[in-house]
Design an enzyme around this catalytic site. Sequence first.
Site, short mmCIF file in Angstrom:
data_model
loop_
_atom_site.label_atom_id
_atom_site.label_comp_id
_atom_site.label_asym_id
_atom_site.label_seq_id
_atom_site.Cartn_x
_atom_site.Cartn_y
_atom_site.Cartn_z
N PHE A 311 35.18 40.04 35.58
CA PHE A 311 35.91 38.88 35.92
C PHE A 311 36.07 38.78 37.35
CE2 PHE A 311 37.25 40.14 31.67
CZ PHE A 311 37.44 39.19 31.02
N ASP A 312 36.08 37.55 37.83
CA ASP A 312 36.45 37.37 39.31
C ASP A 312 38.41 37.39 38.95
OD1 ASP A 312 36.98 36.68 42.06
OD2 ASP A 312 37.48 34.39 41.02
#
Length: 634
Positions: A311-312
Amino acid sequence: MKFQLFLTKHTNHITLVTGILIVLGMLSKYLLQFTLGYQVILAVASIIAVIPIAVRAWSALRNKVFSIELLVSIAVIGAFIIGEFNESAIVTFLFLFGSYLESKTLQKTRTAIKGLTDMSPTTATLVTDDGTEEVDVDDVDEGDVVLVKTGSQVPVDGIVVEGNGYLNEASITGEARQINKQLKDSVYSGTMVENGYLKIKATQVGDDTTFAKIIELVEEAQDTKSKAEKFIDRFAQYYTPAVLVLAVLVFAFSRDFRLAITVLVLGCPGALVIGAPVSNVAGIGNGAKRGILIKGGEVVDTFAKVDTLVFDKTGTLTEGNTAVTTMHTYTNNADNQLALAAAIEGVSDHPLGQAIVSYADQQSAGVAPVLDDTETVKGQGICAQVGKQEVVIGNQKMLTAHNIKLNPTQLKDLNGLQAGGQSTVIMAVDGQVQLIFGIADTIRPGVKDSLAALKAQGIKKLVMLTGDNELTAQAVANELNLDEVHANLLPEEKVEYVKKLKAAGNTVAFIGDGINDSPSIANADIGIAMGSGTDVAIDTSDVVLMQSSFPALVHAHGLAKKTVLNTRENIFIAIATVAFLLIGLIFGYIYMASGMFVHEASILVVIFNAMRLINFQTKFDKHQPTKTIQAATA
């Protein structure tokens, strides 16, 4: 060509006539004892029914394809040679009736597409110098202004230039929540104005609108084949000729022409050919109804195998907007002090200051005082004169510059906020600290529960890659129980981490906003965009979550796994049916007509099995509040 079109148009009528003739033939034999009439009627029924089948077989042969229709046509010729008109009539009727049922049930698996296309706007109210004019939506150009009133659809993508209203964006996001749209807000084609009116300047029209792209994507995705489908297609190319050869060999060794013809009928691989694509269509259609765009069967296959989610942080795990999460007060007049802080920060456009202003609005703080004078100190904060009071608001450097010290309690509170990765703002009045604000980028609603659900569905590792500082990143990772976190990364460094994870044997999905993270999305096995349908999000990723919600991510992953399982079930059903028929042929309890009946029944079984995907829900879905609608079937 005209004859073929005529047959295609009237195939259902031919099926009905054939069925009526078979009933009449049976009545002739068993009620009137008229055997000749029985033979003649069933022979006529066979000829009528075999014509559309034979035409399809010939059309396929011209394209060097050995189709199922070819096997049935040869079987009917064989049945005529041995005088079994009842067998040929029943086989052709079952084949045509099975095709009819297939087409009807397959239509239900494409309800997402039908629902979306039905919701496409067809007209627009164009604003002209002379007033308004009703025009075809294709006649609207970029830069034109259109008027949309209550109960009408937005016909273009654009920007609101006048008016305000509440829009139902279910056709775009799958979520029925009404969104207030005002001046300069973006709106999308296909959304519905529930209340109010809007004048919209068109920025995207026709096939370039987000809604049109969604329809195109889902149509293309449902036609994109999975690995299972590609294998079956290759298998079918050799399977049909093999059945013909087998029938010839059976006749050569047994001299039983009837047995050879029966082998042709039983050898039709219909359930095997249709089992995988119908699962693919139903699964992708389910996603489309919920604002989840999955780009084809191959994406479904790979997504089902994903074991690592990367994930960002900003805009993905978090909202991407700073907000006050904590306010420590050291005064008996907190409301007025909060109003004072908001009034001072209102002269600045700094994100931390704007977060305080928004927080004060939400808390209905006291009356804002009149500021006599303000001075902004770059990198530190703001000094203000309010009546006879001197107010300082900013960071610790600002307080040090004004010789303001924190007592042990205030220092403990400040350190606690900073340890949690929050930015801090301190306000002092006449040298005394009154408020300390903790400000952070807030985590998206439902993220923690969604990540736990993904783990339960088989995801082994959750990783966060961010350009933010180590303290803030670690605080988010601790709150969400992530397995790994890497901070202070540039976009190219995120790509390197994705490559390392893949090299270690992981199947990796990267979830980002679809714009800043496009290099990582492109390098992952599966790229997932959390975005409301921007061009870049749609173009660069394998999966687009139009709602930008984590429950949608849980559903998408569960749906991919269920679709792959459903495909395998259908392949098993098809192979088991062939095995059952062959064993029945060997032991003598399966004949041509009964074999054809079982064959057609198996096709319907795999279709109905796939149709279960249309209403599929994960265990996590069932515990979510009901706030999405079936946009495609509305």
